[in-house]
Design a protein around this motif. Structure first.
Motif, PDB file in Angstrom:
ATOM      1  N   THR A  33     -26.896  74.638 -18.923  1.00  0.00           N
ATOM      2  CA  THR A  33     -25.586  75.225 -19.185  1.00  0.00           C
ATOM      3  C   THR A  33     -24.622  74.757 -18.109  1.00  0.00           C
ATOM      4  O   THR A  33     -24.760  75.125 -16.938  1.00  0.00           O
ATOM      5  N   LEU A  34     -23.691  73.911 -18.490  1.00  0.00           N
ATOM      6  CA  LEU A  34     -22.731  73.374 -17.536  1.00  0.00           C
ATOM      7  C   LEU A  34     -21.569  74.351 -17.417  1.00  0.00           C
ATOM      8  O   LEU A  34     -20.897  74.656 -18.406  1.00  0.00           O
ATOM      9  N   SER A  35     -21.366  74.836 -16.220  1.00  0.00           N
ATOM     10  CA  SER A  35     -20.288  75.784 -15.952  1.00  0.00           C
ATOM     11  C   SER A  35     -19.068  74.988 -15.513  1.00  0.00           C
ATOM     12  O   SER A  35     -19.039  74.457 -14.408  1.00  0.00           O
ATOM     13  N   VAL A  36     -18.100  74.904 -16.409  1.00  0.00           N
ATOM     14  CA  VAL A  36     -17.010  73.940 -16.246  1.00  0.00           C
ATOM     15  C   VAL A  36     -15.747  74.608 -15.695  1.00  0.00           C
ATOM     16  O   VAL A  36     -15.351  75.686 -16.147  1.00  0.00           O
ATOM     17  N   ILE A  37     -15.119  73.930 -14.725  1.00  0.00           N
ATOM     18  CA  ILE A  37     -13.817  74.379 -14.187  1.00  0.00           C
ATOM     19  C   ILE A  37     -12.742  73.785 -15.101  1.00  0.00           C
ATOM     20  O   ILE A  37     -12.608  72.563 -15.181  1.00  0.00           O
ATOM     21  N   PRO A  38     -11.963  74.636 -15.801  1.00  0.00           N
ATOM     22  CA  PRO A  38     -11.008  74.070 -16.759  1.00  0.00           C
ATOM     23  C   PRO A  38      -9.937  73.182 -16.113  1.00  0.00           C
ATOM     24  O   PRO A  38      -9.641  72.108 -16.614  1.00  0.00           O
ATOM     25  N   TYR A  73     -18.894  61.853 -23.194  1.00  0.00           N
ATOM     26  CA  TYR A  73     -20.295  61.969 -22.759  1.00  0.00           C
ATOM     27  C   TYR A  73     -20.817  63.389 -23.010  1.00  0.00           C
ATOM     28  O   TYR A  73     -21.910  63.588 -23.557  1.00  0.00           O
ATOM     29  N   LEU A  74     -20.019  64.387 -22.617  1.00  0.00           N
ATOM     30  CA  LEU A  74     -20.485  65.774 -22.749  1.00  0.00           C
ATOM     31  C   LEU A  74     -20.590  66.198 -24.215  1.00  0.00           C
ATOM     32  O   LEU A  74     -21.504  66.939 -24.589  1.00  0.00           O
ATOM     33  N   LYS A  75     -19.662  65.725 -25.039  1.00  0.00           N
ATOM     34  CA  LYS A  75     -19.733  66.091 -26.455  1.00  0.00           C
ATOM     35  C   LYS A  75     -21.001  65.514 -27.103  1.00  0.00           C
ATOM     36  O   LYS A  75     -21.599  66.147 -27.968  1.00  0.00           O
ATOM     37  N   GLU A  76     -21.368  64.343 -26.659  1.00  0.00           N
ATOM     38  CA  GLU A  76     -22.605  63.742 -27.172  1.00  0.00           C
ATOM     39  C   GLU A  76     -23.808  64.608 -26.766  1.00  0.00           C
ATOM     40  O   GLU A  76     -24.704  64.862 -27.562  1.00  0.00           O
ATOM     41  N   LYS A  81     -27.748  68.988 -28.350  1.00  0.00           N
ATOM     42  CA  LYS A  81     -28.265  70.265 -27.819  1.00  0.00           C
ATOM     43  C   LYS A  81     -28.882  70.105 -26.427  1.00  0.00           C
ATOM     44  O   LYS A  81     -29.831  70.808 -26.060  1.00  0.00           O
ATOM     45  N   HIS A  82     -28.368  69.179 -25.663  1.00  0.00           N
ATOM     46  CA  HIS A  82     -28.830  68.992 -24.286  1.00  0.00           C
ATOM     47  C   HIS A  82     -28.130  69.946 -23.323  1.00  0.00           C
ATOM     48  O   HIS A  82     -28.628  70.193 -22.227  1.00  0.00           O
ATOM     49  N   ILE A  83     -26.952  70.410 -23.716  1.00  0.00           N
ATOM     50  CA  ILE A  83     -26.176  71.275 -22.805  1.00  0.00           C
ATOM     51  C   ILE A  83     -25.557  72.444 -23.550  1.00  0.00           C
ATOM     52  O   ILE A  83     -25.437  72.430 -24.779  1.00  0.00           O
ATOM     53  N   GLY A  84     -25.164  73.458 -22.782  1.00  0.00           N
ATOM     54  CA  GLY A  84     -24.268  74.513 -23.242  1.00  0.00           C
ATOM     55  C   GLY A  84     -23.066  74.465 -22.305  1.00  0.00           C
ATOM     56  O   GLY A  84     -23.133  73.842 -21.243  1.00  0.00           O
ATOM     57  N   ILE A  85     -21.982  75.136 -22.688  1.00  0.00           N
ATOM     58  CA  ILE A  85     -20.791  75.147 -21.830  1.00  0.00           C
ATOM     59  C   ILE A  85     -20.435  76.591 -21.499  1.00  0.00           C
ATOM     60  O   ILE A  85     -20.348  77.435 -22.390  1.00  0.00           O
ATOM     61  N   VAL A 265     -33.535  77.834 -22.622  1.00  0.00           N
ATOM     62  CA  VAL A 265     -32.374  78.186 -23.453  1.00  0.00           C
ATOM     63  C   VAL A 265     -31.081  77.964 -22.660  1.00  0.00           C
ATOM     64  O   VAL A 265     -31.095  77.823 -21.438  1.00  0.00           O
ATOM     65  N   THR A 266     -29.952  77.981 -23.378  1.00  0.00           N
ATOM     66  CA  THR A 266     -28.647  77.993 -22.705  1.00  0.00           C
ATOM     67  C   THR A 266     -28.346  79.429 -22.256  1.00  0.00           C
ATOM     68  O   THR A 266     -28.923  80.392 -22.783  1.00  0.00           O
TER      69      THR A 266
END
Ligand SMILES: [Zn+2]
Length: 274
Positions: A33-38, A73-76, A81-85, A265-266
């Motif tokens: 789960t990538l915790s993204v800074i907007p 890259y992230l959308k791919e 299902k490699h990541i969650g956001i 899991v995410t």
């Protein structure tokens, strides 16, 4: 038992090569789960800095959605299902020594703007918030809760850090009892239901964390029939080989010894489970 990995500080300046280096060989084994800074601020200074030296100190915010190479890259990875956001603050700027969401300002608009930006950029609903430095003021927490997100924290919160209602107060007492009993050696082993939202604790990986420590945390949670969230930073894992060795060693330990007992899991799934 569910196991989730939360990786903080992904932002406009994150290079796909860094994520690929840290996680590429494991994408098919567990999601992160990538915790993204907007909207990361150019003045962010961290130990292993997020912002390139030529930008560092610039009072400007950089929307993650404008880095097309990273976004592609992230959308791919999302599709596979490699990541969650999840959402990690708004611009992540610590001012006067106060972490972003710990300040006393009204965060309502920032939280909604940041959440909307991530949802439009990635095409997914953002359900989880991870506070920068794992700390929030009552106003910071209120904005996050009002925006409908659950919180992944580190160890917990004080009553003055959350809007108070009966369930939040009871959750705080439950946390207190847990930390008194175990002297803050282990995370609280369940998702806390605060009525308005839920919160889940993390095992935080930092430079002094040992493989043995992670195994102990895992065994504690497993014996409690609980789930585990591990908090990491790709920047640290990318730059520090010793840290990477501990993390990879732990994941290998899980896969070799507990593959049958766990499900990766995410982070949003931690709240659905309980
Ligand atoms: Zn952070």
């Amino acid at each position: 038992m569910l196991v989730a990995i939360r990786d903080d500080d992904i932002c406009y300046f994150t290079k796909p090569e860094q994520l690929q280096f840290v996680y590429g060989q494991y994408w098919d084994t567990y999601p992160v789960t990538l915790s993204v800074i907007p909207f990361v601020d150019g003045r962010n200074k961290t130990k292993l800095t997020l912002v390139p030296p030529q930008i560092l100190g610039t009072p400007k915010q950089y929307p993650v959605g404008q880095n097309e190479k990273l976004l592609t890259y992230l959308k791919e990875q999302l599709e596979n299902k490699h990541i969650g956001i999840s959402m990690h603050g708004y611009c992540h700027l610590t001012e006067n020594g106060i972490p972003e969401f710990e300040s006393d300002q009204d965060f309502s608009k920032k939280v909604l703007d940041g959440k909307r930006h991530l949802e439009e950029a990635f095409g997914v609903e953002i359900k989880v918030f991870t506070p920068p430095n794992n700390s929030m003021s009552r106003k910071g927490a209120k904005a996050v809760i009002d925006a409908g997100m659950n919180v992944v924290m580190a160890y917990g919160f004080y009553p003055w850090e959350r809007p108070i209602n009966y369930k939040t107060f009871m959750s705080f007492l439950t946390l207190c009892m847990h930390h008194l009993k175990y002297k803050r050696a282990y995370p609280y082993p369940k998702a806390l239901d605060c009525g308005t939202h839920k919160e889940h604790a993390c095992v935080v990986l930092h430079e002094k964390t040992t493989l043995e420590h992670l195994k102990q945390q895992f065994e504690f949670l497993r014996n409690k029939n609980a789930n585990m969230c591990i908090a990491v930073h790709y920047v640290g894992l990318y730059h520090l080989s010793a840290l990477r060795k501990v993390f990879n060693g732990f994941m290998d330990y899980l896969l070799s010894n507990h593959k049958q007992d766990i499900q990766f899991v995410t982070a949003d799934k931690l709240f659905e489970a309980q």
